[in-house]
Structure formats: structure tokens, C-alpha cells
Motif scaffolding. Sequence first.
Motif, PDB file in Angstrom:
ATOM      1  N   ILE A 159       0.828  -1.207   0.000  1.00 42.70           N
ATOM      2  CA  ILE A 159       0.000   0.000   0.000  1.00 42.70           C
ATOM      3  C   ILE A 159       0.868   1.264   0.000  1.00 42.70           C
ATOM      4  CG2 ILE A 159      -1.732   1.313   1.296  1.00 42.70           C
ATOM      5  CD1 ILE A 159      -2.847  -1.197  -0.005  1.00 42.70           C
ATOM      6  N   PHE A 160       1.977   1.225   0.740  1.00 43.13           N
ATOM      7  CA  PHE A 160       2.894   2.376   0.769  1.00 43.13           C
ATOM      8  C   PHE A 160       3.445   2.661  -0.624  1.00 43.13           C
ATOM      9  CE2 PHE A 160       7.344   3.829   1.056  1.00 43.13           C
ATOM     10  CZ  PHE A 160       7.118   5.095   1.590  1.00 43.13           C
ATOM     11  N   LEU A 161       3.836   1.621  -1.340  1.00 40.13           N
ATOM     12  CA  LEU A 161       4.342   1.802  -2.699  1.00 40.13           C
ATOM     13  C   LEU A 161       3.260   2.385  -3.609  1.00 40.13           C
ATOM     14  CD1 LEU A 161       6.357  -1.527  -3.076  1.00 40.13           C
ATOM     15  CD2 LEU A 161       7.309   0.780  -2.893  1.00 40.13           C
ATOM     16  N   LEU A 165       2.426   6.526  -6.130  1.00 41.26           N
ATOM     17  CA  LEU A 165       2.161   6.617  -7.562  1.00 41.26           C
ATOM     18  C   LEU A 165       1.462   7.926  -7.915  1.00 41.26           C
ATOM     19  CD1 LEU A 165       0.814   3.017  -8.290  1.00 41.26           C
ATOM     20  CD2 LEU A 165       3.091   3.895  -8.834  1.00 41.26           C
ATOM     21  N   LYS A 166       1.721   8.422  -9.115  1.00 41.94           N
ATOM     22  CA  LYS A 166       0.991   9.563  -9.653  1.00 41.94           C
ATOM     23  C   LYS A 166      -0.242   9.018 -10.375  1.00 41.94           C
ATOM     24  CE  LYS A 166       5.083  12.469 -10.228  1.00 41.94           C
ATOM     25  NZ  LYS A 166       5.941  13.204 -11.193  1.00 41.94           N
ATOM     26  N   VAL A 183      -3.798   1.018  -8.428  1.00 42.52           N
ATOM     27  CA  VAL A 183      -2.613   0.944  -9.285  1.00 42.52           C
ATOM     28  C   VAL A 183      -2.996   1.154 -10.754  1.00 42.52           C
ATOM     29  CG1 VAL A 183      -0.768  -0.581 -10.106  1.00 42.52           C
ATOM     30  CG2 VAL A 183      -1.352  -0.531  -7.674  1.00 42.52           C
ATOM     31  N   LYS A 184      -4.180   0.665 -11.144  1.00 40.44           N
ATOM     32  CA  LYS A 184      -4.627   0.802 -12.535  1.00 40.44           C
ATOM     33  C   LYS A 184      -4.846   2.258 -12.941  1.00 40.44           C
ATOM     34  CE  LYS A 184      -7.769  -1.944 -14.191  1.00 40.44           C
ATOM     35  NZ  LYS A 184      -9.031  -2.719 -14.309  1.00 40.44           N
ATOM     36  N   GLU A 191       5.846   3.092 -13.827  1.00 43.03           N
ATOM     37  CA  GLU A 191       6.069   3.364 -12.405  1.00 43.03           C
ATOM     38  C   GLU A 191       5.485   2.269 -11.503  1.00 43.03           C
ATOM     39  OE1 GLU A 191       4.485   7.181 -11.512  1.00 43.03           O
ATOM     40  OE2 GLU A 191       6.208   8.265 -12.334  1.00 43.03           O
ATOM     41  N   THR A 192       4.660   1.406 -12.084  1.00 40.44           N
ATOM     42  CA  THR A 192       4.005   0.365 -11.276  1.00 40.44           C
ATOM     43  C   THR A 192       4.816  -0.924 -11.222  1.00 40.44           C
ATOM     44  OG1 THR A 192       2.724  -0.546 -13.129  1.00 40.44           O
ATOM     45  CG2 THR A 192       1.757   1.308 -11.930  1.00 40.44           C
TER      46      THR A 192
END
Length: 308
Positions: A159-161, A165-166, A183-184, A191-192
Motif C-alpha cells: 500500500i505504501f508503494l 504513484l501519480k 494501481v490501474k 512506475e508500477t
Amino acid sequence: MMDNVSQISMFFLSGLNKTNNHRFTFFFLTSLCYCVILIANSSVIVIIIIDKNLHEPMYIFLCTFCMNGLYGTAGFYPKFLWDLLSPVHVISYSGCLVQAQVIKSFVCADLSILSVMAYDRYVAICRPLEYHSVMSKRKVIILVCYSWLTPFFIIATNIFLTSRLKLCSRYKARFFCVNWTIVKLACFPSETAVDNIVAYIIIVVYLIHALFIVLSYMYLIKTCANSIENRAKFMQTCVPHLISLLVFLVTLLFNVVIMRFGSKDFPPAFKNFVEIEILVICPLINPLNYGFKLSKIRNRVLDVFTIK
């Protein structure tokens, strides 16, 4: 225009838009389901805590199992019930991350607890003379902490990663948050990569858990086949674990297949149920399963509700 993750403070959820005509029916059924989950799991927890005869490793792990059910459902039902009565379905960005953390760690912890239960039954049946020395209080505490804390911190890393994300959209075609749907929304798929690697590591770790459980029960079945006493012990204490495991794995597999590979032609109500089935079926079935199958708990429940 691309929105930086720091600029997104709210997600708009569209998963319930096509069910507005039946929202009061869904609210009633969901409220009833959540009440049963709360009562069933809480009853098992309270019975195990107050009855000193149930202060054994197997029942302590069962208590942990039911607590995890309450934890996971608390991350979903209150918000879902609120959305059913609300004309606008929104969730804060931080709230979305918290919900994703709770739901995913709940699922992983369920599998961890099932693996700990499988180990406990292996020691009880295959090494009965060593059971109390192997399953000492210290060992039980370590296993309980492992089954809860390990999934929590592994998923927290994931979750932290994700939180770094932008994101390019604040609109989610779902009615609750899970990590992969966030993430999608990433602006740059490249970046994912780290998120995907961590996700695959988590899958591998918990596939190993599942493999350990399957191999443990295969060995137990082989061991018990040659002994009437062990066969009776297996039927009494292992069958509930096997039922919970089967329900969990089938539910999870069905969920993943439909959510990730399912046809878009499925009715919205069906897809909505598939998305939340693991938060309905497992927390509902598990306490009822153990309550009926384990005689000590069943008898304690009957003592409470029977006037002697």
C-alpha cells in the motif's frame, strides 16, 4: 491533465450507480448479513474467552480467526451501508488506502491462520505425546502474532508503494477500494513495476501457505486412515478446518477469475456480489461451521440458550 497523487483527495465510486432502484433492499439484506456476522463471530470469541476449558491452542487460533473476520468486515460494511443510503458515492484518498489495507490484509491473514491451524492439527494427531511441549503458550503467541502481523506489514508495504504513484483519475468503477484498482489509475504504467513485483511476491508467499495446508492435510488423511482413534479425531477437529479452507479458496478463486478475467456482460448486481463475496461468505460461514462441528463450542452455546 495529469493529477499528481498529492492533488487527489477524493475518489468517486461508480460501482453502485446501476443498483439505485434497489438500494433499500440491498441495505436491508446487507444490514442483516452484517448483524449475523457480528453476532456469530462475537459469540464464538466471547465463549472461548470466558470458558477456561477452551483455552487450548486450537480454540485460541479459532478465536483469532473470528477476530480477523470482524476486522475485515469492519473495513467494508459500515462504508458500504452508508453509500447505499447516500446519493453520492465518494471516499477520501487516505480512506481508500486504509480500506485496501484492511481488506487485503484480512484475506492474507485468513490464509495465514488456516496454515497455523493445519500445523496445530498435524502436531495434535501425528505427535500427540509432544503436543503440549511443542504447542506451548509462547509458541501459540508467536504463531498468533505471525498470522496477524506478517500479512499486515507485507500488505502495508504494498500500500505504501501504491501511495507514491501519480494517478490520472479520481473515478473508480468499483464501490470499494482494493489495491490493484488504485494501481490501474497510475499515469505511467512503468512506475508500477515495483508494485507489480511486490504483488507477485505476495502471491507466491501465500501460494506457499496454501501448498503447506494442502500437504499437511494430505499427510493427516494418510496418517488417520490406519487408526480408528485418529480417524475420529480427524473428523471431529480437522473437518471444520477443511470446510473453512475449501470455502475460502473457492471463494477467492471465483473472485479473482471474475474480477480480472470475467465478461463485462455480467449483470451489475452479480459483479457486485462477486466482488464482496469473500467478505460475506467466509466471515458468515466460519463461526457457524465451527459452532456446529466442534462439540465443546456447540455444547457451550446450548448451555447458554437452554434453561436447565
